[in-house]
Design a protein around this motif. Structure first.
Motif, PDB file in Angstrom:
ATOM      1  N   GLY A   1       0.794  -1.221   0.000  1.00 63.94           N
ATOM      2  CA  GLY A   1       0.000   0.000   0.000  1.00 63.94           C
ATOM      3  C   GLY A   1       0.825   1.268   0.000  1.00 63.94           C
ATOM      4  O   GLY A   1       0.290   2.369   0.078  1.00 63.94           O
TER       5      GLY A   1
ATOM      6  N   GLY B   1       2.398   2.533  -2.445  1.00 64.39           N
ATOM      7  CA  GLY B   1       2.228   3.279  -3.689  1.00 64.39           C
ATOM      8  C   GLY B   1       3.182   2.840  -4.788  1.00 64.39           C
ATOM      9  O   GLY B   1       3.276   3.489  -5.829  1.00 64.39           O
ATOM     10  N   LYS B   2       3.839   1.712  -4.598  1.00 59.99           N
ATOM     11  CA  LYS B   2       4.827   1.246  -5.578  1.00 59.99           C
ATOM     12  C   LYS B   2       4.164   0.918  -6.918  1.00 59.99           C
ATOM     13  O   LYS B   2       4.607   1.374  -7.969  1.00 59.99           O
ATOM     14  CB  LYS B   2       5.544  -0.010  -5.045  1.00 59.99           C
ATOM     15  CG  LYS B   2       6.192   0.169  -3.681  1.00 59.99           C
ATOM     16  CD  LYS B   2       6.915  -1.087  -3.225  1.00 59.99           C
ATOM     17  CE  LYS B   2       6.003  -2.275  -2.952  1.00 59.99           C
ATOM     18  NZ  LYS B   2       5.106  -2.090  -1.789  1.00 59.99           N
ATOM     19  N   THR B   3       3.115   0.117  -6.855  1.00 58.50           N
ATOM     20  CA  THR B   3       2.438  -0.259  -8.092  1.00 58.50           C
ATOM     21  C   THR B   3       1.846   0.968  -8.773  1.00 58.50           C
ATOM     22  O   THR B   3       1.898   1.099 -10.004  1.00 58.50           O
ATOM     23  CB  THR B   3       1.335  -1.299  -7.796  1.00 58.50           C
ATOM     24  OG1 THR B   3       1.956  -2.471  -7.281  1.00 58.50           O
ATOM     25  CG2 THR B   3       0.559  -1.663  -9.041  1.00 58.50           C
ATOM     26  N   THR B   4       1.314   1.861  -7.979  1.00 64.42           N
ATOM     27  CA  THR B   4       0.744   3.085  -8.544  1.00 64.42           C
ATOM     28  C   THR B   4       1.797   3.849  -9.341  1.00 64.42           C
ATOM     29  O   THR B   4       1.539   4.297 -10.462  1.00 64.42           O
ATOM     30  CB  THR B   4       0.165   3.965  -7.414  1.00 64.42           C
ATOM     31  OG1 THR B   4      -0.854   3.220  -6.753  1.00 64.42           O
ATOM     32  CG2 THR B   4      -0.417   5.253  -7.958  1.00 64.42           C
TER      33      THR B   4
HETATM   34  N1  LIG Z   1      -7.754   1.117  -8.209  1.00 66.63           N
HETATM   35  C1  LIG Z   1      -7.683   1.519  -6.931  1.00 66.63           C
HETATM   36  N2  LIG Z   1      -8.776   2.032  -6.314  1.00 66.63           N
HETATM   37  C2  LIG Z   1      -8.712   2.474  -5.045  1.00 66.63           C
HETATM   38  N3  LIG Z   1      -7.602   2.448  -4.280  1.00 66.63           N
HETATM   39  C3  LIG Z   1      -6.482   1.944  -4.816  1.00 66.63           C
HETATM   40  C4  LIG Z   1      -6.463   1.458  -6.169  1.00 66.63           C
HETATM   41  N4  LIG Z   1      -5.216   1.029  -6.440  1.00 66.63           N
HETATM   42  C5  LIG Z   1      -4.480   1.236  -5.316  1.00 66.63           C
HETATM   43  N5  LIG Z   1      -5.239   1.797  -4.336  1.00 66.63           N
HETATM   44  C6  LIG Z   1      -4.773   2.203  -3.017  1.00 66.63           C
HETATM   45  O1  LIG Z   1      -3.634   3.039  -3.178  1.00 66.63           O
HETATM   46  C7  LIG Z   1      -2.648   2.732  -2.224  1.00 66.63           C
HETATM   47  C8  LIG Z   1      -1.347   2.361  -2.917  1.00 66.63           C
HETATM   48  O2  LIG Z   1      -1.518   1.126  -3.591  1.00 66.63           O
HETATM   49  P1  LIG Z   1      -0.378   0.434  -4.446  1.00 66.63           P
HETATM   50  O3  LIG Z   1       0.208   1.446  -5.363  1.00 66.63           O
HETATM   51  O4  LIG Z   1      -0.966  -0.779  -5.047  1.00 66.63           O
HETATM   52  O5  LIG Z   1       0.687   0.060  -3.335  1.00 66.63           O
HETATM   53  P2  LIG Z   1       1.852  -1.051  -3.341  1.00 66.63           P
HETATM   54  O6  LIG Z   1       2.047  -1.506  -4.732  1.00 66.63           O
HETATM   55  O7  LIG Z   1       3.016  -0.317  -2.777  1.00 66.63           O
HETATM   56  O8  LIG Z   1       1.394  -2.133  -2.438  1.00 66.63           O
HETATM   57  C9  LIG Z   1      -3.219   1.636  -1.341  1.00 66.63           C
HETATM   58  O9  LIG Z   1      -3.781   2.252  -0.212  1.00 66.63           O
HETATM   59  C10 LIG Z   1      -4.290   1.030  -2.203  1.00 66.63           C
HETATM   60  O10 LIG Z   1      -5.326   0.517  -1.401  1.00 66.63           O
END
Ligand SMILES: Nc1ncnc2c1ncn2[C@@H]1O[C@H](COP(=O)(O)OP(=O)(O)O)[C@@H](O)[C@H]1O
Ligand SMILES: [Mg+2]
Lengths: 264, 309
Positions: free
Chosen positions: B45, B47-50
């Protein structure tokens, strides 16, 4: 352009392979085709119950051609399939145009539809005593193909919508198909509908193509047949234009809303 | 510069009426020079994937700007797409009813590679990732590790200058993970830039030139793994197999015992020396100084921040 054609071709090949992984010729024939044929027979039987050969002719021809519409609207599910297999993000991030990939993949369903519709055209009319102007009737599959192309453009447009609103896929698929079945003159002549509805009907796929086929089978003038077919193609071109715009918009929408997921 | 991220923010709307706002990235800035292997570390969570999604053009930032080789990921998305390859972990993202060869040929077309060149490139990648033997078997028959390698091959098909790897080793067995590290080294030697997110600190430590720790959408630190350890001011450890008591020695911050191993936390290298000498004088063998590991730094930074809030 060559890039686009290559994408189209590879989209077609991959979808064909996936289709083959899903269907064998047996399951296609006995699972899919037979269902379509039975549906066409069902309507022809209604015509028979109504007691006139004219009704049988009308309903059978309409439903033979409508078989095409089922396959052509199945492309709607491709949009959802891409999400389910987790490849949508990869596709969006690839340099190729998304629409081209979809069009290529959809060609398999267009082919399946043309095949089913043509088989129906060759087998069912004799069963129901529908007279056809052979050997000229051999041109009808070509006309069915024209109808197929425009239905497929229309289906791709609905697919663009579903790309943005995946939860609406079944509604969109059924609505997309039922609209065609209801309004384009399959079971009820378009003249049944009030004037203002007819305006909308004339931009639906199948309306003109089906009119062309009916006219041709009845020995109508070549100019009318050719004119209707040209209109059918024009309608298809319109839908594909809307589909192209729709795809662009829906991908942008997905990028904005964050609904194009990585597979994890 | 391979990747240049400036004050990027991204919020998601969540909840039944889309009225809840989640902040995934909170003004994040990051530079990755060309030809660097850069690790993105952070808890779930963070934000890496984001960030990976934004760089790969499938997600628009809510604020700020991001560039890949000087190309803005929003304004020049089409050009960016030609430069990048994406790999993510897990089993999805593949068509199970295709073979590896068919999969790669398909994606080669989507990367606009002419057929004649694609054929050679596919063969080369199949060979390189050890998939040549099973190249014509259906993906559904592959082991997890093979699917992972196919993901990698797919990510490399377009000959990308920047490779985005989002948790690429999840579910890889140790041998595969080892080969994977070798591959990263090769890719760097070919001049590519690599951004890799991972949970695995050992992996990050061994493959990354630099790492960025992120949490709650913000950068905590960017450094070389080594530099991060030093900069962190974290104490060293001394490990020994003994039951001798060292608690009273100068510079000792704490001790713990596990499976007959004594772990002594000391303030610096000099203090470590004192403890080591002390133990050696008492006839204890197998004494060693252990520098702080990336994992310690990570736990310290993320943990400390967690407590502060
Ligand atoms: N499509 C989405 N809709 C709502 N919240 C999201 C979505 N994608 C990610 N999040 C939220 O954004 C935050 C960062 O997520 P993400 O980038 O997946 O983190 P990581 O890859 O570091 O685990 C988390 O709190 C996650 O719940
Ligand atoms: Mg993640």
């Amino acid at each position: 352009m060559r890039d686009q054609l290559r994408v189209l071709r590879h989209g077609l090949v991959v979808q064909w392979l996936l289709f083959r992984g899903f269907h064998t010729w047996k399951t296609w024939t006995f699972g899919w085709l037979s269902r379509l044929l039975i549906q066409a027979c069902f309507y022809a039987l209604i015509g028979r119950m109504l007691g006139s050969q004219e009704q049988v002719d009308y309903l059978l021809i309409g439903n033979l051609v409508a078989i095409m519409a089922i396959d052509a609207t199945v492309v709607v599910l491709l949009a959802v399939g891409e999400r389910q297999s987790g490849t949508l993000a990869l596709m969006v991030a690839a340099p190729a145009t998304h629409l081209t990939v979809y069009l290529g993949k959809g060609l398999v369903h267009l082919g399946s539809g043309v095949a089913a519709s043509t088989i129906a055209f060759l087998t069912l009319p004799p069963l129901f005593g529908v007279a056809l102007p052979w050997p000229w009737a051999g041109l009808v599959p070509l006309m069915i193909f024209v109808v197929g192309v425009s239905c497929y453009c229309y289906g791709t447009c609905v697919a663009a919508f579903v790309l943005g609103f995946p939860s609406a896929r079944w509604v969109a698929l059924n609505l997309g198909y039922l609209v065609l079945m209801t309004f384009t003159g399959v079971n009820v002549p378009t003249s049944f509908w009030p004037e203002w509805v007819r305006g909308a009907i004339s931009v639906l796929p199948m309306t003109h193509g089906l009119a062309a086929i009916r006219s041709f089978v009845d020995g109508g003038p070549v100019s009318v047949v050719a004119g209707e077919l040209a209109l059918e193609l024009a309608v298809g071109a319109g839908w594909i234009t809307v589909a192209a715009l729709g795809f662009g918009r829906m991908v942008t929408r997905g990028r904005r809303d964050g609904t194009i997921e990585f597979a994890s | 510069m391979g990747v240049r991220v400036r004050e990027v923010g991204r919020t998601y709307r969540k909840g039944r009426r889309k009225n809840e706002e989640v902040v995934a990235l909170d003004g994040l800035s990051l530079d990755v020079p060309s030809n660097e292997v850069h690790g993105l570390l952070g808890p779930n969570g963070a934000g890496k994937t984001t960030l990976c999604k934004i760089l790969s053009t499938v997600l628009l930032p809510t604020s700020g700007t991001a560039e890949v080789f000087g190309l803005d990921v929003v304004a020049r998305a089409d050009d960016v797409r030609r430069q990048i390859g994406i790999v993510f972990g897990g089993e999805r993202g593949l068509y199970w009813k295709l073979t590896a060869r068919q999969t790669l040929r398909y994606w080669a077309a989507l990367y606009k590679i002419p057929d004649a060149r694609a054929k050679g490139r596919v063969d080369e990648l199949l060979e390189r990732l050890g998939l040549a033997e099973k190249a014509d078997d259906l993906v559904e028959t592959y082991s997890r590790g093979m699917k992972q390698r196919l993901h990698l091959a797919r990510g490399l098909i377009g000959d990308p200058r920047l490779i985005l790897l989002d948790e690429p080793t999840t579910g890889m067995d140790p041998v595969a993970a080892h080969d994977f590290r070798g591959l990263i080294g090769e890719l760097r030697a070919e001049g590519r830039t690599i951004l890799i997110t991972t949970h695995d600190m050992d992996e990050a430590e061994s493959v990354c030139d630099r790492v960025t720790l992120i949490d709650k959408g913000r950068v905590l630190a960017t450094e070389t793994p080594r530099g991060l350890a030093e900069m962190s001011g974290l104490q060293q450890w001394v490990e020994a197999e003994t039951s001798v008591d060292v608690d009273g020695l100068p510079g000792v911050v704490g001790t713990e015992r596990r499976d007959g191993v004594l772990r002594v936390r000391v303030v610096d290298a000099a203090a470590a020396r004192v403890v080591i000498d002390f133990l050696l004088d008492r006839g204890v063998r197998s004494v060693r100084a252990v520098p702080p590991r990336l994992e310690d730094v990570y736990l310290d930074l993320v943990g400390r921040r967690g407590m502060g809030v």
